[in-house]
Design an enzyme around this catalytic site. Sequence first.
Site, PDB file in Angstrom:
ATOM      1  N   SER A   1      25.479 -31.557   2.427  1.00 32.20           N
ATOM      2  CA  SER A   1      26.921 -31.700   2.622  1.00 32.20           C
ATOM      3  C   SER A   1      27.482 -30.442   3.272  1.00 32.20           C
ATOM      4  O   SER A   1      27.019 -30.033   4.318  1.00 32.20           O
ATOM      5  CB  SER A   1      27.610 -32.015   1.298  1.00 32.20           C
ATOM      6  OG  SER A   1      28.973 -32.319   1.494  1.00 32.20           O
TER       7      SER A   1
ATOM      8  N   ASP B   1      27.479 -33.105   7.015  1.00 35.38           N
ATOM      9  CA  ASP B   1      27.231 -34.547   7.011  1.00 35.38           C
ATOM     10  C   ASP B   1      28.436 -35.336   7.490  1.00 35.38           C
ATOM     11  O   ASP B   1      28.453 -36.567   7.420  1.00 35.38           O
ATOM     12  CB  ASP B   1      26.777 -35.028   5.633  1.00 35.38           C
ATOM     13  CG  ASP B   1      27.849 -34.876   4.560  1.00 35.38           C
ATOM     14  OD1 ASP B   1      28.695 -33.966   4.680  1.00 35.38           O
ATOM     15  OD2 ASP B   1      27.839 -35.660   3.592  1.00 35.38           O
TER      16      ASP B   1
END
Length: 218
Positions: free
Chosen positions: A37, A177
């Site tokens: 992330s 992401d």
Amino acid sequence: LRECGSDVVEVGVASTPTIARAVHHLGADAGVVVTASHNPASDNGLKLWNPSGKAFGPDQRAAVERRIREDDYGLAGWDEVGDRTRRDGVRDHHADAIESAVDLERSPSVVVDIGNGTGGVTASVLDDLGCRVRTLNGQEDGSFPGRPSEPTADTLETLSILVAETDAELGVGHDGDADRMLAVDETGTFVPKDALLALFARDAAGSGDRVAAPIDTS
């Protein structure tokens, strides 16, 4: 997953929103994104998605955690191992969906800071919509050499400078992401997340509608 009897469809490197949308498109029961992330390159984790496009809820996450904690896996027999296939095109499917939902009155000049992550779909869609697009940190690289993955006022400084010194009217910054999007305006000024949420809400909600704000909104 295959050892537990599940069929696995690999779609390659793609943004988290792309995978979330692909679960239903591919007729799957769940989606898994392996991603750090916005965290440092040394970290990694799993994001889990339902066919509705929503993330796993608290009960689903608790069930997964319990199985890991208790080592509770239902392994399949040697002749019942799941299949493994490859499917391309989920990014194109995502891009087509975005383009069909957007109606631009004009095509502004935009700078997109992809942050060496998977957010290239944003630049591609804007280009297809006729915008003049410049990209920063456009090469996918999980070590994030261009800037830290999390888009903030500090990490998007180069984006702000480029927008301010060119004819760009908007700057967009993603995390690794690409499920986070931050913006700078035509002067290169960073738009606070609260203000961005308010702009989106004002555009989406009508008179009498209620808006749910996330817990990290001040």
